[in-house]
Scaffold this motif. Structure first.
Motif, PDB file in Angstrom:
ATOM      1  N   SER A 128     -44.129  14.558   2.467  1.00 39.13           N
ATOM      2  CA  SER A 128     -42.804  14.585   1.840  1.00 39.13           C
ATOM      3  C   SER A 128     -42.648  15.670   0.783  1.00 39.13           C
ATOM      4  N   ASN A 129     -43.697  16.464   0.542  1.00 39.73           N
ATOM      5  CA  ASN A 129     -43.517  17.637  -0.332  1.00 39.73           C
ATOM      6  C   ASN A 129     -44.280  18.855   0.190  1.00 39.73           C
ATOM      7  N   ALA A 130     -44.518  18.874   1.504  1.00 43.12           N
ATOM      8  CA  ALA A 130     -45.259  19.983   2.109  1.00 43.12           C
ATOM      9  C   ALA A 130     -44.458  21.277   2.100  1.00 43.12           C
ATOM     10  N   LEU A 131     -43.141  21.192   2.262  1.00 43.76           N
ATOM     11  CA  LEU A 131     -42.319  22.398   2.287  1.00 43.76           C
ATOM     12  C   LEU A 131     -42.372  23.129   0.955  1.00 43.76           C
TER      13      LEU A 131
ATOM     14  N   ALA B 243     -31.614   6.804   1.207  1.00 45.30           N
ATOM     15  CA  ALA B 243     -31.775   7.240  -0.184  1.00 45.30           C
ATOM     16  C   ALA B 243     -32.819   6.395  -0.896  1.00 45.30           C
ATOM     17  N   GLY B 244     -33.819   5.940  -0.141  1.00 46.52           N
ATOM     18  CA  GLY B 244     -34.943   5.238  -0.750  1.00 46.52           C
ATOM     19  C   GLY B 244     -35.967   6.233  -1.268  1.00 46.52           C
ATOM     20  N   LEU B 245     -37.154   5.748  -1.537  1.00 48.95           N
ATOM     21  CA  LEU B 245     -38.187   6.592  -2.145  1.00 48.95           C
ATOM     22  C   LEU B 245     -38.523   7.797  -1.263  1.00 48.95           C
ATOM     23  N   ILE B 246     -38.832   7.557   0.003  1.00 52.16           N
ATOM     24  CA  ILE B 246     -39.214   8.658   0.888  1.00 52.16           C
ATOM     25  C   ILE B 246     -38.027   9.578   1.152  1.00 52.16           C
TER      26      ILE B 246
ATOM     27  N   GLU C 278     -37.609  11.821  -1.802  1.00 54.77           N
ATOM     28  CA  GLU C 278     -38.684  12.815  -1.858  1.00 54.77           C
ATOM     29  C   GLU C 278     -38.437  13.947  -0.864  1.00 54.77           C
ATOM     30  N   PHE C 279     -38.062  13.606   0.358  1.00 57.97           N
ATOM     31  CA  PHE C 279     -37.759  14.645   1.343  1.00 57.97           C
ATOM     32  C   PHE C 279     -36.544  15.464   0.913  1.00 57.97           C
ATOM     33  N   ALA C 280     -35.543  14.816   0.324  1.00 55.69           N
ATOM     34  CA  ALA C 280     -34.359  15.542  -0.137  1.00 55.69           C
ATOM     35  C   ALA C 280     -34.746  16.577  -1.185  1.00 55.69           C
ATOM     36  N   ASN C 281     -35.600  16.183  -2.124  1.00 52.50           N
ATOM     37  CA  ASN C 281     -36.061  17.105  -3.158  1.00 52.50           C
ATOM     38  C   ASN C 281     -36.855  18.255  -2.534  1.00 52.50           C
ATOM     39  N   ASP C 282     -37.704  17.927  -1.563  1.00 56.60           N
ATOM     40  CA  ASP C 282     -38.530  18.943  -0.911  1.00 56.60           C
ATOM     41  C   ASP C 282     -37.665  19.962  -0.175  1.00 56.60           C
ATOM     42  N   LEU C 283     -36.666  19.489   0.546  1.00 50.45           N
ATOM     43  CA  LEU C 283     -35.771  20.382   1.276  1.00 50.45           C
ATOM     44  C   LEU C 283     -34.915  21.211   0.325  1.00 50.45           C
ATOM     45  N   LEU C 284     -34.522  20.611  -0.786  1.00 48.90           N
ATOM     46  CA  LEU C 284     -33.726  21.329  -1.780  1.00 48.90           C
ATOM     47  C   LEU C 284     -34.485  22.530  -2.335  1.00 48.90           C
ATOM     48  N   THR C 285     -35.773  22.326  -2.624  1.00 48.26           N
ATOM     49  CA  THR C 285     -36.562  23.404  -3.237  1.00 48.26           C
ATOM     50  C   THR C 285     -36.826  24.547  -2.266  1.00 48.26           C
ATOM     51  N   THR C 286     -36.600  24.312  -0.975  1.00 47.79           N
ATOM     52  CA  THR C 286     -36.748  25.379   0.012  1.00 47.79           C
ATOM     53  C   THR C 286     -35.377  25.864   0.486  1.00 47.79           C
ATOM     54  N   GLU C 287     -34.386  25.695  -0.410  1.00 51.97           N
ATOM     55  CA  GLU C 287     -33.048  26.266  -0.253  1.00 51.97           C
ATOM     56  C   GLU C 287     -32.279  25.704   0.944  1.00 51.97           C
TER      57      GLU C 287
ATOM     58  N   PRO D 213     -39.405  16.295  -8.415  1.00 50.21           N
ATOM     59  CA  PRO D 213     -39.461  17.101  -9.638  1.00 50.21           C
ATOM     60  C   PRO D 213     -38.084  17.445 -10.205  1.00 50.21           C
ATOM     61  N   ALA D 214     -37.060  17.450  -9.361  1.00 51.09           N
ATOM     62  CA  ALA D 214     -35.708  17.700  -9.864  1.00 51.09           C
ATOM     63  C   ALA D 214     -35.242  16.591 -10.792  1.00 51.09           C
ATOM     64  N   ALA D 215     -35.838  15.420 -10.662  1.00 55.29           N
ATOM     65  CA  ALA D 215     -35.555  14.269 -11.532  1.00 55.29           C
ATOM     66  C   ALA D 215     -36.843  13.468 -11.633  1.00 55.29           C
ATOM     67  N   PRO D 216     -37.785  13.873 -12.497  1.00 49.00           N
ATOM     68  CA  PRO D 216     -39.094  13.194 -12.584  1.00 49.00           C
ATOM     69  C   PRO D 216     -38.931  11.697 -12.796  1.00 49.00           C
ATOM     70  N   LEU D 217     -39.687  10.916 -12.006  1.00 51.32           N
ATOM     71  CA  LEU D 217     -39.486   9.468 -12.024  1.00 51.32           C
ATOM     72  C   LEU D 217     -40.807   8.750 -11.797  1.00 51.32           C
ATOM     73  N   VAL D 218     -41.079   7.740 -12.632  1.00 46.21           N
ATOM     74  CA  VAL D 218     -42.221   6.842 -12.457  1.00 46.21           C
ATOM     75  C   VAL D 218     -41.679   5.425 -12.442  1.00 46.21           C
ATOM     76  N   VAL D 219     -42.078   4.645 -11.440  1.00 42.71           N
ATOM     77  CA  VAL D 219     -41.569   3.273 -11.316  1.00 42.71           C
ATOM     78  C   VAL D 219     -42.726   2.283 -11.269  1.00 42.71           C
ATOM     79  N   LEU D 220     -42.599   1.249 -12.057  1.00 43.25           N
ATOM     80  CA  LEU D 220     -43.489   0.093 -11.978  1.00 43.25           C
ATOM     81  C   LEU D 220     -42.582  -1.136 -12.006  1.00 43.25           C
TER      82      LEU D 220
END
Length: 390
Positions: free
Chosen positions: A46-49, A156-159, A162-171, A325-332
């Motif tokens: 989910s962040n390979a791109l 729009a769940g966790l995965i 994550e994929f949305a952020n990954d695709l965003l960073t690769t324009e 990384p566009a919106a750093p998030l930690v969940v417990l």
């Protein structure tokens, strides 16, 4: 001597195999997998791109390397058809035909599969789901062929986030669609979900919420996507990430106890004495946690049990770092059965949300660079999710 047999060569199966080798260098071990047995870290997908990793660079070991590394037998491209509990055998379909394999102890590490929703139209062939390295290779190849970079992400769940952020960073131009009114609706209280959504939108991710995809049709320039609310727009490819369902079919056929996943006790033992389950398919004392840290805890405990040192799995407080990384998030999140009070502290770059019962912290959400720095300090204050007997 019959071997310990592990069904599945994903992160659960291979992590258990490593822990088994730490506990015993000699215990006979057989790993059976329906795929090619390549070892890789599934969370990397989910962040390979954004990491610049090509699919062929993600694998960390092929069949031969893992066989040598684990001192195990590995049967790739092999399907388990049936479990015979009484005779402690498996019926397998291999390239050579149907064979019978005995086991001393059996571990089901069969993971989970993507949930699919029915979508109409001739464009559904362009709907991909990523649950393995093989899936990722297929998606990556298709994505590379597109002339433009318009991606619709279903979920729009966790995965999904994550994929949305990954695709965003690769324009890529990313639109996320979900039935829920907010992203990460199952993990975040509304106040944090709204702030999380705003941070991702500020970076360029578009959300279409409280609706779903109804129809996808091919056009001369891509795909025409129609949502249930009537809105229509064009994209080039669709990635479905609406969740995973534990693979319980094999266990069900063997008449093992199943609830949301394969039910196991704190020893990871199923309703049958010599059969165990772990990873995304396993529901441990009511907890279904498809994350890396619970899996690691399971593997350590189960390796000890399988090699003659009965051990119980222990779940300390285990926060999850969401790879956005566009919106750093930690969940417990607090345990679902707890009735907690949420308290919110807004920061310049995010928010801290604490779930409490009285004076006891039961969980937390940290949004933004400043808040996420408190991860370790707050984790120490949260009670164990699944403790060990006194």
């Amino acid at each position: 001597m019959n071997p310990i047999v592990v069904v599945g060569s994903g992160m659960a199966g291979y992590t258990l195999a490593r822990e088994l080798r730490k506990a015993s260098a000699e215990a006979p071990l057989l790993i059976i997998t329906a795929d090619d047995a390549i070892n890789y870290s599934k969370p990397v997908l989910s962040n390979a791109l954004s990491g610049g990793k090509l699919p062929e660079q993600i694998g960390m070991g092929d069949h031969a390397k893992m066989t040598e590394q684990l001192k195990a037998s590995i049967m790739a491209h092999t399907q388990v058809l049936e479990i015979d509990k009484e005779n402690k055998t498996l019926t397998l379909r291999t390239d050579a035909g149907i064979v019978t394999q005995p086991y001393a102890k059996l571990v089901l590490a069969v993971g989970a599969s993507p949930i699919r929703i029915p979508i109409e139209g001739d464009g559904t062939s362009e709907v991909y789901a990523i649950n393995s390295l093989i899936d990722y290779k297929t998606f990556h190849a298709s994505l590379a062929q597109k002339k433009s970079k318009r991606v619709l992400l279903l979920g729009a769940g966790l995965i999904g986030c994550e994929f949305a952020n990954d695709l965003l960073t690769t324009e890529h131009d990313v639109t996320v669609v979900d039935l829920a009114p907010r992203p990460l609706g199952r993990l975040l209280p509304q106040e944090v979900a709204i702030a999380f959504q705003k941070q991702l939108e500020a970076k360029g991710i578009r959300f279409e919420l409280a609706t779903t995809v109804k129809h996808i049709a091919h056009t001369d320039t891509g795909l025409s996507v129609t949502l249930a609310n009537g809105q229509t727009f064009e994209v080039d490819i669709v990635l479905s990430a609406i969740g995973l369902k534990p693979n319980t079919e094999l266990a069900h056929a063997a008449e093992l106890a199943i609830n949301r996943g394969i039910q196991v006790n704190q020893s990871l033992q199923t309703s049958h004495a010599d059969i165990y389950a772990m990873g995304d398919c396993a529901e441990v004392e009511g907890h279904l946690l498809p994350y890396v840290m619970p899996l690691m805890q399971q593997a350590r405990a189960l390796a000890q049990t399988l090699t003659g040192n009965p051990s119980l799995v222990h779940y300390p407080a285990m926060p999850v770092s969401v790879k956005t990384p566009a919106a750093p998030l930690v969940v417990l999140p607090p345990a679902p059965h707890l009735e907690v009070t949420w308290n919110f502290e807004e920061l310049e770059d995010g928010m801290i949300a604490k779930a409490t019962i009285g004076d006891v912290l039961q969980g937390f959400i940290l949004l933004g660079p400043t808040a996420t720095k408190q991860r370790m300090a707050l984790t120490k204050l949260v009670p164990d999710l699944l403790g060990l007997p006194a």
